[in-house]
Design an enzyme around this catalytic site. Structure first.
Site, PDB file in Angstrom:
ATOM      1  N   ARG A 180       0.815  -1.176  -0.075  1.00  0.00           N
ATOM      2  CA  ARG A 180       0.018   0.048   0.162  1.00  0.00           C
ATOM      3  C   ARG A 180       1.058   1.262  -0.096  1.00  0.00           C
ATOM      4  O   ARG A 180       0.645   2.393   0.666  1.00  0.00           O
ATOM      5  CB  ARG A 180      -0.807   0.062   1.145  1.00  0.00           C
ATOM      6  CG  ARG A 180      -1.877  -1.282   1.108  1.00  0.00           C
ATOM      7  CD  ARG A 180      -2.891  -1.335  -0.151  1.00  0.00           C
ATOM      8  NE  ARG A 180      -3.660  -2.560  -0.100  1.00  0.00           N
ATOM      9  CZ  ARG A 180      -3.188  -3.597  -0.585  1.00  0.00           C
ATOM     10  NH1 ARG A 180      -1.989  -3.836  -1.450  1.00  0.00           N
ATOM     11  NH2 ARG A 180      -3.942  -4.642  -0.500  1.00  0.00           N
ATOM     12  N   SER A 225     -11.369  -1.037   2.454  1.00  0.00           N
ATOM     13  CA  SER A 225     -10.744  -1.492   3.660  1.00  0.00           C
ATOM     14  C   SER A 225      -9.986  -0.470   4.253  1.00  0.00           C
ATOM     15  O   SER A 225      -9.316   0.368   3.837  1.00  0.00           O
ATOM     16  CB  SER A 225      -9.708  -2.558   3.086  1.00  0.00           C
ATOM     17  OG  SER A 225      -8.866  -3.171   4.442  1.00  0.00           O
ATOM     18  N   GLU A 273      -5.343   2.418   6.094  1.00  0.00           N
ATOM     19  CA  GLU A 273      -5.176   2.207   4.794  1.00  0.00           C
ATOM     20  C   GLU A 273      -5.702   3.236   3.767  1.00  0.00           C
ATOM     21  O   GLU A 273      -5.072   3.492   2.788  1.00  0.00           O
ATOM     22  CB  GLU A 273      -5.509   1.016   4.147  1.00  0.00           C
ATOM     23  CG  GLU A 273      -5.288   0.522   2.816  1.00  0.00           C
ATOM     24  CD  GLU A 273      -5.628  -1.013   2.558  1.00  0.00           C
ATOM     25  OE1 GLU A 273      -6.014  -1.310   1.353  1.00  0.00           O
ATOM     26  OE2 GLU A 273      -5.841  -1.820   3.270  1.00  0.00           O
TER      27      GLU A 273
END
Length: 221
Positions: A93, A143, A213
């Protein structure tokens, strides 16, 4: 998401696409041209630029697996530059674009020839998995927290007893604890307070600090 910067072109097994194209459209373009390798991205909400920025991934695939090179505009000199996949410094990420001074404008994807029926079936399979396990019927930013090394964020949140915990209109999904959803006119402040509560409880219970995230732009004073 608007329609700006959303052109794409296919040449053999390569797709050159502008950063504003939706991942769903990009995956369908690959499908129509019998190209495999992008099925994992077919259900990820967002654009190619955001996916490159965060090295988006799902179901075993990540953008780093299909990127050849990326063009960007530097905020330092306002010039167009190109990075190869190795120079993009892709990680979990994150990428070379995460520092914020590089604006992704275009990316070239290297895919493989495949069977259209098999590609379509794989995309349908992943879509069904999402519908079964994720609260896709509710507004969310996807998410919410990164996967901590050695753990799963959703499992930690569930084991902390936080499924269904609500702040204002923001709630920890009872379908998948890794998603914070809008159950009714939630504000950004609701989500930020809920995220902080989840982080604090999980850290107290398990000694693990969850990292967002999602990208947080601005703050409610």
């Amino acid at each position: 998401i608007g329609n700006g910067m959303s052109e794409c072109d296919t040449d053999g097994t390569q797709i050159t696409a502008q950063s504003g194209i939706k991942l769903s459209r990009l995956a369908n373009t690959a499908l129509k041209n019998g190209l495999c390798g992008l099925e994992f991205a077919s259900g990820i909400p967002g654009t190619l630029g955001g996916a490159v920025f965060m090295n988006a991934g799902a179901y075993g695939g990540e953008m780093k697996d299909v990127i050849s090179h990326v063009k960007y505009v530097s905020s330092k000199d306002c010039e167009i530059h190109t990075l190869t996949v190795q120079e993009c410094s892709f990680g979990y990420r994150k990428s070379a674009f995460s520092d914020g001074d590089k604006i992704v404008t275009e990316a070239v994807l290297n895919l493989e020839n495949g069977d259209m029926d098999e590609i379509k079936a794989r995309m349908a399979e992943l879509s069904a998995k999402r519908a079964e396990k994720q609260p896709i019927d509710k507004p969310s930013a996807g998410s919410t927290f990164k996967r901590p090394e050695g753990y799963f964020a959703g499992k930690l949140i569930q084991d902390a007893g936080l499924m269904g915990y609500t702040v204002g209109g923001a709630q920890v999904s009872v379908k998948h604890a890794g998603f914070l959803i809008n159950v009714g006119n939630a504000t950004a402040r609701d989500f930020l307070l809920l995220m902080e509560h989840v982080q604090d409880v999980v850290q107290r219970r398990f000694g693990v600090r969850l990292e967002p995230e999602v990208r947080i732009v601005g703050r409610d004073a």
